[in-house]
Design an enzyme around this catalytic site. Sequence first.
Site, short mmCIF file in Angstrom:
data_model
loop_
_atom_site.label_atom_id
_atom_site.label_comp_id
_atom_site.label_asym_id
_atom_site.label_seq_id
_atom_site.Cartn_x
_atom_site.Cartn_y
_atom_site.Cartn_z
N GLU A 94 28.99 45.94 37.45
CA GLU A 94 28.44 46.84 38.48
C GLU A 94 29.28 46.79 39.76
OE1 GLU A 94 26.71 44.81 36.53
OE2 GLU A 94 25.73 46.35 35.33
N SER A 141 34.57 27.50 37.72
CA SER A 141 35.15 27.19 36.41
C SER A 141 35.97 25.92 36.49
CB SER A 141 36.06 28.32 35.95
OG SER A 141 35.36 29.52 35.94
N GLU A 144 43.02 38.12 39.96
CA GLU A 144 42.11 37.64 38.95
C GLU A 144 41.74 38.74 37.95
OE1 GLU A 144 38.38 36.14 40.44
OE2 GLU A 144 37.81 35.30 38.51
N GLN A 160 38.34 27.39 41.93
CA GLN A 160 38.09 28.48 42.88
C GLN A 160 36.67 28.40 43.44
OE1 GLN A 160 37.42 32.27 41.03
NE2 GLN A 160 38.46 33.36 42.66
N GLY A 161 36.55 28.16 44.73
CA GLY A 161 35.23 28.07 45.35
C GLY A 161 34.82 29.39 45.99
N TYR A 162 34.33 30.30 45.19
CA TYR A 162 33.92 31.61 45.70
C TYR A 162 32.39 31.77 45.67
CZ TYR A 162 38.42 34.02 46.40
OH TYR A 162 39.63 34.45 46.86
N SER A 163 31.84 31.86 44.44
CA SER A 163 30.41 32.19 44.31
C SER A 163 29.52 31.09 44.89
CB SER A 163 30.05 32.38 42.85
OG SER A 163 30.71 33.47 42.33
#
Lengths: 379, 403
Positions: free
Chosen positions: B388, B160, B243, B125-128
């Site tokens: 948060e 990950s 997720e 998963q290429g998110y952050s």
Amino acid sequence: MSLVLTEEQTLLKETAAEFVQEKSPVTHLRELRDKSDATGFSRALWKEMSELGWAGILIPEEYGGSGLGLSEIGVILEECGRTLAPYPLLSTAVLGASALALGGSDAQKQALLPGVAQGETLLALAHQEKPRFAPYDIALNAKATSDGFELTGEKRFVLDGHVADRLIVVARTSGSVGEREGLTLFLVDPSASGVGVSRTNMVDSRNAANVRFENVVVTADDVLGDADRGADLLDALIERGTAAVSAELLGLIQEVFDRTVTYLKTRDQFGVKIGTFQALKHRAANMFSEVELSKSITIDALRAVDEERPFRERVVSAAKARTSDTAELVTREGLQMHGGIGMTDEEEIGLFMKRAKAAEVTFGDGGFHRDAFAKATGF
Amino acid sequence: MSTEDAALATFREQIRSWLPEVCPPSLKPGSDTTPSAEDRQAWLEAFAERGYTTPTWPKEYGGGGLSKQEVAVLNEEVTRFGVMPPGVSFFGTVMLGPVLLEFGNEEQKQKHLRDITFGRVQWCQGYSEPGAGSDLAGLQTRAVRDGEQFIVNGSKIWTSMADQADWIFCLVRTDPDAAKHDGISFLLFDLHQPGVTISPIQLISGQSDFCQVFFEDAKAEASNLVGPLNGGWTIAKRLLQHERQTLSGGMPGGESPTPKKGGASEVPAPTSPLAEDARAYLGTEGDRLADPALRDRIAQYELDKLCFGLTLKRNGQEAKAGQGTSAASSMFKLYASEMNKRRGEIQMSTRGAAALGWEGEGFSSNEIMETRGWLRSKGNSIEGGTSEVQLNVIAKRVLGLPD
């Protein structure tokens, strides 16, 4: 195992909500308090509630009740928690009715239960002696005589004890204070010679009494259940009472939480709604989680008792611990978020905080029930 | 028995006779041979051919087409059989697959879903991104259209298992001039190509289950754009919901036992692994743990676990009855992470100096594993959206608090 209300329970809940919001909103408790009402609630309204079937929910049909369960009275108590309705549901409809239904002889049931179901007879459990809840710390002595017993001792925190037509007195017939063995429950007429009832004024403006017993004469017919082995019946009453108070606390929790979120959305400070402040948002969101957890465990505890599930004492203790702690949290945060107005008698948050504290203390607070939960889990 | 129950019973019988037929002998319980790669592959293919690795997906895309009740039966029977089911890419089955089923075009479904079912392609998963973190929409990785391709430049972090993955589903900025959320697209591409560099990140736990991934003129076929150009944010959010649900589902359920037919004796007594652990390290006084403060912390943890498990369950039942709120998944993610961290702290507290082992002699392998687990758990409230961020989502979407 469903955690969603049945259609019938939903209907009951809606009826109860409508009824108490109209006839016993928080202002009703306030009026009773302000005029120092001798009874502490309206007998006419209790009669109306009884006509709706509330007093007889746990009473078998043959004695004039509807033979339903704690889950059903739980949804009513929840709605009463939302408006702080000061009615003798716990003392009479849960504890008193259960004491007779579970432990009473046929004659005792015949004599009292129909009147309870009709809202005419009020009952009170005279159990607690020390300030902190300790189920078997019973010193009140029942001395065997030739034709019965003589009761001597003192009870505190007897809910609705000032108006009860019969007291259910937990006494010691053998053993020593703290022991589970040697307890006996008696049905005592508060007008009997030697009984002294004095009403207490509690922080939540609800109704309780201290009761003194001096050589009060009772007969063998007044024994409720088995002499000397009353702890089984007492445990069952405490279990029901504990689950029932959790249900009332759940309603209180939800009400205070809803009011607080509404306040965050409407109160302006620094030219914006205070609900825009992240410091308050995060605390509100945290509270939401605790409220949701409280709801799930309370529903499950009520059902566990109705289903007579094994190890249910663990679930019941979890419910009382969670609702006690969550009530402490939401009333504390609710008051804080309301700011100065939260401290005033005019604003209702304080009334909820007071009731929350009294309900926390009833049948043991969070710490008491964490201990009980640990024991029930085997550590 | 209703028709439905009868059909389920038949299904159960089928699974029960099918499992021993297709399971290679080396994998069966009690076998003393180590299963070969071929045997593992055969076990996987037996499942995949029936769509049981993705049992709820439609059959036309390689899924099992099973109802939730059938999936429950399948899981029960596999557990009963006692052999671990074959594993396929978590990112493929739990995250990308459902999103492709909802947003992908027919060609994309045909191209990717069956490969996920058969475990042929590992996804990540290429998110952050290094500069963005919780501010997911602040991502800067660019994709520029060039004929039938996109050219991708930038870097992803906290990816990950990227070092074991074949493909990536990636959020890329396709319109740098648009408002933050409006210029993002959802793109799939092959990691095995020049221009892609993957370096594992070592964590405080000594593990490295995350990577940083660099793209330098990496190429993606334009046909692998999912959903509309610059319309990736909606897809990204939906995927995050899947997720969160999965991350919170990993919590041990806290359900209280319901009596089964035949009486109370069938219900096992409640236990607490944490308390058992504490008993071994601290001993008892009477039947209670010797340390009352620790006992109280364990009781609070177990009690919350019970309440949390019931809340997950209630939420599922409410969703079925059409009463649930999907934003509640944020609450589950939040609570599960925070509880997992609490659990780690309690274990450390229980073990005292025995919890301080890192490697080598003097500590049991279990002690070392738990200590590393404690360190790893600190990431739970950061990955998959920080606590948060979850609190913000609850405040906004569930409670309706103003911005």
